[in-house]
Design an enzyme around this catalytic site. Structure first.
Site, PDB file in Angstrom:
ATOM      1  N   HIS A  90       0.820  -1.205   0.000  1.00 25.24           N
ATOM      2  CA  HIS A  90       0.000   0.000   0.000  1.00 25.24           C
ATOM      3  C   HIS A  90       0.858   1.261   0.000  1.00 25.24           C
ATOM      4  CE1 HIS A  90      -3.762   2.132   0.831  1.00 25.24           C
ATOM      5  NE2 HIS A  90      -3.061   2.894   1.651  1.00 25.24           N
ATOM      6  N   TYR A 137       4.253   0.693  -3.172  1.00 27.11           N
ATOM      7  CA  TYR A 137       3.990   0.380  -4.583  1.00 27.11           C
ATOM      8  C   TYR A 137       5.016  -0.624  -5.114  1.00 27.11           C
ATOM      9  CZ  TYR A 137       0.938   4.392  -4.149  1.00 27.11           C
ATOM     10  OH  TYR A 137      -0.031   5.244  -3.745  1.00 27.11           O
ATOM     11  N   LYS A 171      -6.369  14.263  -6.853  1.00 24.54           N
ATOM     12  CA  LYS A 171      -5.884  12.905  -6.669  1.00 24.54           C
ATOM     13  C   LYS A 171      -7.047  11.981  -6.336  1.00 24.54           C
ATOM     14  CE  LYS A 171      -2.306  10.464  -4.037  1.00 24.54           C
ATOM     15  NZ  LYS A 171      -1.438  10.579  -2.870  1.00 24.54           N
ATOM     16  N   GLU A 192      -7.998   8.155  -4.606  1.00 25.31           N
ATOM     17  CA  GLU A 192      -7.469   7.112  -3.741  1.00 25.31           C
ATOM     18  C   GLU A 192      -8.539   6.091  -3.423  1.00 25.31           C
ATOM     19  OE1 GLU A 192      -3.738   8.579  -1.121  1.00 25.31           O
ATOM     20  OE2 GLU A 192      -5.587   8.244  -0.037  1.00 25.31           O
ATOM     21  N   HIS A 229     -10.380   3.202  -0.859  1.00 19.77           N
ATOM     22  CA  HIS A 229     -10.578   2.739   0.506  1.00 19.77           C
ATOM     23  C   HIS A 229     -11.407   1.464   0.459  1.00 19.77           C
ATOM     24  CE1 HIS A 229      -9.948   4.673   4.676  1.00 19.77           C
ATOM     25  NE2 HIS A 229      -8.812   4.455   4.071  1.00 19.77           N
ATOM     26  N   HIS A 254     -10.624  -1.944   1.073  1.00 21.11           N
ATOM     27  CA  HIS A 254     -10.598  -2.939   2.139  1.00 21.11           C
ATOM     28  C   HIS A 254     -11.376  -2.492   3.366  1.00 21.11           C
ATOM     29  CE1 HIS A 254      -7.576  -4.857  -0.353  1.00 21.11           C
ATOM     30  NE2 HIS A 254      -7.603  -5.909   0.436  1.00 21.11           N
ATOM     31  N   ASP A 308      -4.908  14.923   1.664  1.00 24.48           N
ATOM     32  CA  ASP A 308      -3.868  14.936   0.634  1.00 24.48           C
ATOM     33  C   ASP A 308      -3.887  16.249  -0.145  1.00 24.48           C
ATOM     34  OD1 ASP A 308      -2.234  12.658   0.591  1.00 24.48           O
ATOM     35  OD2 ASP A 308      -3.864  11.425  -0.148  1.00 24.48           O
ATOM     36  N   GLU A 324      -3.445   4.778  12.760  1.00 27.91           N
ATOM     37  CA  GLU A 324      -3.949   5.548  11.625  1.00 27.91           C
ATOM     38  C   GLU A 324      -5.170   6.365  12.044  1.00 27.91           C
ATOM     39  OE1 GLU A 324      -4.249   3.196   8.060  1.00 27.91           O
ATOM     40  OE2 GLU A 324      -2.144   2.633   8.146  1.00 27.91           O
ATOM     41  N   SER A 325      -5.142   6.829  13.287  1.00 27.95           N
ATOM     42  CA  SER A 325      -6.200   7.741  13.720  1.00 27.95           C
ATOM     43  C   SER A 325      -6.294   8.882  12.712  1.00 27.95           C
ATOM     44  CB  SER A 325      -5.873   8.304  15.104  1.00 27.95           C
ATOM     45  OG  SER A 325      -6.043   7.307  16.070  1.00 27.95           O
ATOM     46  N   GLY A 350      -1.657   9.302  -8.175  1.00 26.59           N
ATOM     47  CA  GLY A 350      -2.796   8.436  -7.957  1.00 26.59           C
ATOM     48  C   GLY A 350      -2.484   7.405  -6.911  1.00 26.59           C
TER      49      GLY A 350
END
Lengths: 231, 742
Positions: free
Chosen positions: B50, B53, B93, B95, B97, B99, B119, B315-316, B537
């Protein structure tokens, strides 16, 4: 004319109101921070849409406790012009400056779309630029716009003619299908008995330029300009 | 040197981050000692698919990234930046999400929105629009699909509406392939004056490193690693890896951050997204070619007893890392406090190249920054064309019966959720806040936003078709870019640049890697042909469930610019001439018609002629400039018949019918009728114009060497196509508007 637009944390239509009043209508606009009590000499206070304090607990419930709202309440009591749009309307209800309360939309969903509104009265500071019975188009965007008030309250609202805008169809008929959120008596905009405080769920600031699809909302702000000019 | 943790514990942690034995050995070589628990966690997340890459990097390098309007190229910062004139740039951009949304749809989608917004304002840009590209299993199938669909839509609404960024566009597809692994891709667009562009680099030895925003909890622990493996029956147990969002905190964070950037006291800035504090500290240090020291004991917590490992990996949401000018700490703390947010100095920029993490006085991690970021593994995974591609591409047309009633087929297509009107969804999104929305959703092929203070309008769209890519990933990649550009051209915009989100299965499957390579090859070729560089991306791999990989789905986000009122899709006036631009061929492969009516996902997708598409784009821009276009709409899923129906229906309060002549439609060519009406040949656009200007439109098309044919007139209350289709506008509207019973 000098407008003050209140900024709560979580307000998100404050800049839209500023832009219309300043850039479209050429008026003086100052921001009013929620923690300040000074209204900075404004002739009209705007409570903008958004999610003040995240709308946690209940829409508008925390906003009413802010220092600026104490000043707004006193200002309103002295006859000062106050307009609450969307979340601003919800705050006015919580603050007791308008009667009644808001329930969730009957669909239990957020609704964002244009609606038709019937202007019920034109002898107010908020509607004097409209024709009585005129049908205007403005967008709504809310989760809780389903207005409710007890029987006594409704009787008083009706007697005093406090409903300034009602949801209607394109021909001005108030019908169930034209009512987007289940609001009592299709009330979309409501003023206090003295007529100097207006709360409305539709967003006039989103419908003030033809490039955005409707300029009908501009009439609300232009009415305020006329009202002050003739005061 | 940090104190050594118990080795079996460290090994177990390495395993839980999907680090291989070889990678673990590599870490030991880099450090010349065993890693600590915190260190192995930091390597684990930064080397995860993730974040690094690892499997896609060699292909992503083949995208064209340069162009005269590119201010910040792909990979340099958190998002690309494109010049739109007037001293302004656009950061944008997309992205995924996927999962998180598969196990916790509401929170997963909501935090997807929050993450991509960060971002954008990390670049100093004010976020002005959101787009959602969503894919689910069929709604009439499993119960869980509806739970996922409604949860995702509500998550997007609850977050996007409160944060005050309008959701103005996107797409929703339904296909069996996405049943267990839905795709939730979000694109954000922001505008920033050139002078105000913020940098993601730590600079200035001794400068303070400041943590701002919400406090840190155990939510989203190891989310990057979770996103880097397949979904399984046990994925429910990964629920703690899904973050929880607070749009109110995000709204305050946007305002406070943009205010802080405007003071000039901020040297560098980075949002805390995947891999949280680990990623933001290491990436800013890496970009600034410097070292950094932080003390996790100073990090504001929402839970007690958190270990340094947990703080570094949390990852709060709604957190950012600032590197400020020395001496400005107090001013920045005051500014954020005004918005009710933390701003705590947790460390400083150092010389050298080490990332040092302390817990109070104890050193818990001491790593070379470059090894974590640039040193991440790059794989050249095995690639093999799957054996079943050839079988899928064979389409025995003779075995496919023609519809008995074409009107009925049209109504069926209009009522299928993939094609049907999405008002029930987009009316749950505030698509007007910020008062820039120049065309309401559902009324044009691309969203159009005004840019206040300029005469420019920004157009944007997201597009992808997984079925096309399954059948031929190279052509599918090209088709996605071509459709995005065509959508922009239909509103009258000039396409400028691309962002992409590549949603694929497991990179350990050579067949998936072949799909990835071929899709990227197609996308790159189309982007070069259209001069629309890729500015950045996201790659989302491991989109797998026990029933297999999802169809390869590269989502293309594209922006464009226009200077005149946008062209919308609905027919405007009785009597207007309807002209079809482009050529219809006998192409049924991969069509929605074939899938819905005949239950087949087969054939070759439509061919795309990139030079022809480019001419079509230029023709539409010229026609819009000359004021010839009263409406324009491209032919996509459902083909010509569906496109015409949508032109009739798009304006709810003023629907208009149309009559199309059989000879004009067929133009002397002998096509199967279903291919003529429902085939999805690329490069076609339905336009309408004033009748007296039809000749001028045809002449213009000829000048651009684009086939154009007058096919009929606007008018009446029915859509009539030769002798084949005769459907009332009201009847079509009912089918098209009634598909979603929410």
């Amino acid at each position: 004319m000098k407008f003050g637009v209140v900024v709560f944390p979580g307000s998100n239509c404050d800049q839209d109101c500023v832009q219309v009043l300043r850039d479209v209508l050429g008026q003086e606009v100052v921001p009013l921070w929620h923690q300040d009590s000074s209204l900075r000499g404004c002739e009209c206070v705007v409570l903008p849409g958004g999610f003040s304090y995240g709308d946690y607990l209940r829409t508008g419930a925390i906003a009413k406790l802010s220092p600026v709202m104490k000043s707004v309440a006193a200002f309103a009591k002295d006859g000062g012009l106050v307009i609450g749009i969307c979340n601003g309307f919800q705050i006015l209800l919580e603050a007791g400056l308008l009667p009644g309360a808001m329930l969730r939309n009957t669909s239990l969903r957020f609704i964002c779309r244009y609606v038709n509104l019937r202007v019920e009265r034109t002898d107010t500071p908020f509607t004097n630029r409209f024709q009585a019975g005129q049908v205007v188009r403005m967008p709504i965007a809310h989760n809780e716009g389903n207005y409710i008030v007890d029987a006594a309250g409704l009787k008083r609202i009706t007697a005093q003619g406090q409903a300034l805008f009602r949801y209607c169809d394109a021909d001005g008929q108030v019908t169930n299908t034209a009512n987007p959120n289940g609001s009592l008596e299709a009330i979309a905009g409501l003023c206090n008995e003295a007529g100097n405080v207006l709360g409305m769920m539709p967003h006039p600031e989103r419908a003030s330029e033809p490039a955005l699809g409707s300029a009908d909302g501009r009439g609300v702000f232009e009415s305020l300009l006329s009202a002050v000019a003739y005061r | 040197m940090p104190r050594q943790d118990d080795e079996p514990l460290v090994r177990r942690a390495a395993k839980s981050h999907n680090l291989t034995e070889a990678q673990y050995a590599q870490i030991v070589r880099i450090l010349k000692r065993r890693p600590t628990l915190t260190e192995v966690g930091m390597f684990g997340v930064l080397w995860s698919e993730h974040c690094s890459y690892a499997s896609s990097k060699i292909y992503l390098k083949t995208f064209p990234t340069k162009g005269k309007r590119i201010l910040v190229a792909a990979g340099k910062e958190n998002a690309g930046l494109v010049d739109i004139g007037d001293g302004l740039g656009v950061a944008f951009k997309v992205e995924s999400h996927n999962h998180p949304s598969a196990v916790e749809p509401h929170a997963g989608a909501a935090t997807g929105v929050g993450g991509i917004i960060r971002d954008i304002f990390t670049m100093g840009a004010r976020p002005i629009a959101l787009f959602d590209s969503l894919r689910f299993g069929p709604l009439n199938g499993h119960q869980r699909t509806r739970f996922l669909f409604e949860g995702v839509v509500k998550g997007i609404a609850d977050y996007g509406n409160a944060v005050g960024v309008p959701t103005v566009g996107g797409e929703i597809y339904f296909d069996e392939t996405y049943r267990e692994n839905p795709l939730v891709n979000v694109m954000c667009i922001g505008v920033v004056p050139h002078k105000a562009v913020a940098k993601g680099a730590a600079r200035g030895i001794g400068n303070p490193v400041i943590y701002v925003g919400s406090s840190t909890g155990r939510d989203g622990l190891g989310g990057a690693s979770f996103a880097s493996r397949e979904l399984t029956e046990e994925s429910e147990a990964d629920r703690p890896a899904v973050q929880l969002g607070d749009p109110f905190a995000e709204k305050c964070l946007i305002e406070a951050t943009l205010e802080a950037l405007a003071t000039g006291d901020v040297v560098g800035i980075q949002d805390m997204g995947a891999a949280g504090l680990t990623c933001s500290t290491c990436e800013t240090a890496s970009r600034g070619r410097c070292g950094m020291e932080i003390d996790v004991a100073k990090v504001p917590r929402r839970e007690s007893g958190m270990t340094p490992y947990e703080v570094m990996l949390s990852e709060s949401q709604e957190r950012m890392l600032l590197i400020a000018k020395k001496g400005k700490e107090a001013a920045i703390t005051r500014l954020f406090a005004r918005w009710g947010l933390h701003a705590v100095t947790i460390g400083r920029v150092t010389g050298g190249d080490r990332m040092r993490v302390f817990d109070g006085s104890e050193l818990v991690a001491d790593l070379p920054v470059a090894a974590l970021t640039h040193g991440a593994p790059v794989y050249r995974r095995p690639v093999k064309r799957p054996a079943d591609v050839a079988r899928r591409q064979r389409l025995p047309l003779r075995a496919i019966p023609l519809p008995r009633d074409y009107s009925q087929t049209l109504l069926q297509l209009l009522g299928s959720p993939t094609i049907a009107d999405k008002a029930a969804v987009y009316e749950q999104y505030d698509h007007m806040v910020q008062t820039n929305t120049a065309v309401l959703p559902g009324r044009s092929d691309a969203a159009v936003l005004r840019v206040k203070g300029t005469d420019s309008l920004l157009a944007a769209t997201t597009d992808a078709n997984g079925t096309y890519c399954l059948l031929d990933p190279y052509e599918g990649g090209k088709l996605a870019v071509a459709e995005a550009a065509r959508n922009l051209a239909c509103v009258g915009a000039e396409p400028l640049a691309v962002t992409d989100c590549l949603n694929f299965g497991s990179p350990q499957d050579p067949g998936v890697m072949w799909q990835l390579r071929e899709c990227v090859r197609g996308i790159a070729e189309a982007c070069r042909a259209f001069e629309t560089p890729v500015t950045g991306g996201n790659v989302s791999l491991y989109n797998e469930s026990p029933s297999g990989a999802v169809d390869p789905t590269p989502v293309i986000g594209m922006i464009g610019l226009l200077q005149r009122p946008p062209v919308t899709m609905e027919f405007k006036d009785e009597g207007d001439a309807i002209i079809l631009l482009g050529e219809t061929r006998e192409e049924l492969g991969g069509s929605e018609y074939l899938k819905l009516i005949h239950g087949r996902k087969q054939g070759r997708p439509p061919r795309v002629d990139l030079a022809g598409e480019r001419r079509l784009q230029r023709l539409l821009a010229a026609a819009a400039r000359d004021g010839l276009l009263k409406s324009a709409h491209d032919c996509a899923e459902g083909g010509l018949a569906v496109a015409l129906a949508e032109c009739c229906l798009a304006e709810r309060d003023r629907m208009l019918g149309a009559s199309l002549e059989a000879e004009a439609l067929a133009s002397g060519r002998r096509l199967r009728l279903d291919a003529l009406l429902f085939g999805e040949s690329a490069g076609r656009v339905v336009i309408s114009c004033e009748p007296r200007r039809a000749d001028a439109a045809a002449a213009l098309a000829e000048r651009f060497n684009v086939p154009a044919r007058l096919i009929g007139r606007v008018g009446g209350g029915r859509l009539v196509l030769g002798d084949w289709i005769d459907a009332g506008v009201a009847e079509m509207s009912l089918a098209w508007r009634g598909a979603f019973k929410l």
